[in-house]
Write a protein that holds these residues in place. Sequence first.
Motif, short mmCIF file in Angstrom:
data_model
loop_
_atom_site.label_atom_id
_atom_site.label_comp_id
_atom_site.label_asym_id
_atom_site.label_seq_id
_atom_site.Cartn_x
_atom_site.Cartn_y
_atom_site.Cartn_z
N UNK A 90 0.86 -1.19 0.00
CA UNK A 90 0.00 0.00 0.00
C UNK A 90 0.89 1.24 0.00
N UNK A 91 0.68 2.13 -0.98
CA UNK A 91 1.49 3.34 -1.10
C UNK A 91 0.68 4.56 -0.67
N UNK A 92 1.24 5.36 0.22
CA UNK A 92 0.56 6.54 0.74
C UNK A 92 1.21 7.80 0.16
N UNK A 93 0.38 8.73 -0.31
CA UNK A 93 0.87 9.98 -0.91
C UNK A 93 0.24 11.15 -0.15
N UNK A 94 1.01 11.77 0.71
CA UNK A 94 0.54 12.93 1.49
C UNK A 94 0.82 14.18 0.66
N UNK A 95 -0.21 14.77 0.08
CA UNK A 95 0.00 15.89 -0.84
C UNK A 95 0.50 17.14 -0.12
N UNK A 96 0.37 17.18 1.21
CA UNK A 96 0.88 18.32 1.96
C UNK A 96 2.39 18.39 1.89
N UNK A 97 3.04 17.26 1.57
CA UNK A 97 4.50 17.21 1.50
C UNK A 97 5.03 17.40 0.08
N UNK A 98 4.14 17.53 -0.90
CA UNK A 98 4.58 17.69 -2.28
C UNK A 98 5.24 19.06 -2.46
#
Length: 216
Positions: A90-98
């Motif tokens: 499962x891959x998590x992408x936290x857009x706040x860190x982009x």
Amino acid sequence: MGMMEESSGRGTTRRAGPREQENVAIFGSLRTIHNDLTSIPADIIAVREWTRFRCRFGCAAYGTHFCCPPFVPSTEETRTMIAEYHSAVLARFDTATFPSGPDGLPPSRGEILRTVQQTIADLERAAFLAGYYRAFGMGASPCALCSTCVAQEMLDAGTTPTPADAVRCRQKKVMRPSMEALGIDVFETVKNAGHSIEVLTGRDDPPIYFGLVLLD
């Protein structure tokens, strides 16, 4: 079946089963592509009929993207296919860190989704080359690889696209259906994996996306 959860401060740590222990090497290799990964047993992936109803009656992309219903496999086909696997990532992408773009502005939703889709494709390919020949990735949200999907172009030209027309996709090597398009309850699956997840209540709240790669 046991589950291995990498310590992230967001979930609980459970004892890994024998099969998950066999996947430690590939898991470390995949983290060189994307760091925020969780190794999970495939039997915690929840497939639910309601997700397709939300696609059909709540999403403007329905019928306009080849990665979305009605062009993708049914929930029953998804359930049958996932039952053939034992482990997944499962891959998590936290857009706040982009990172912001060169103009100093935060990345657009399209840019974020393209990053998610390309990363899932890269993870799938890396797993395949490592010997996990059954690796299959799933992204999040409608595909954003093209400004306009071929399916929408056909509709605009007065032609109704069919599942067979998906062969005309311009990004076949990268485009993968989203988890929800295939009938996966992302919220339930993510919670089963030990992550916390909440419904966003503000339009400016940065979303967190999840992708999935089935391994073996």
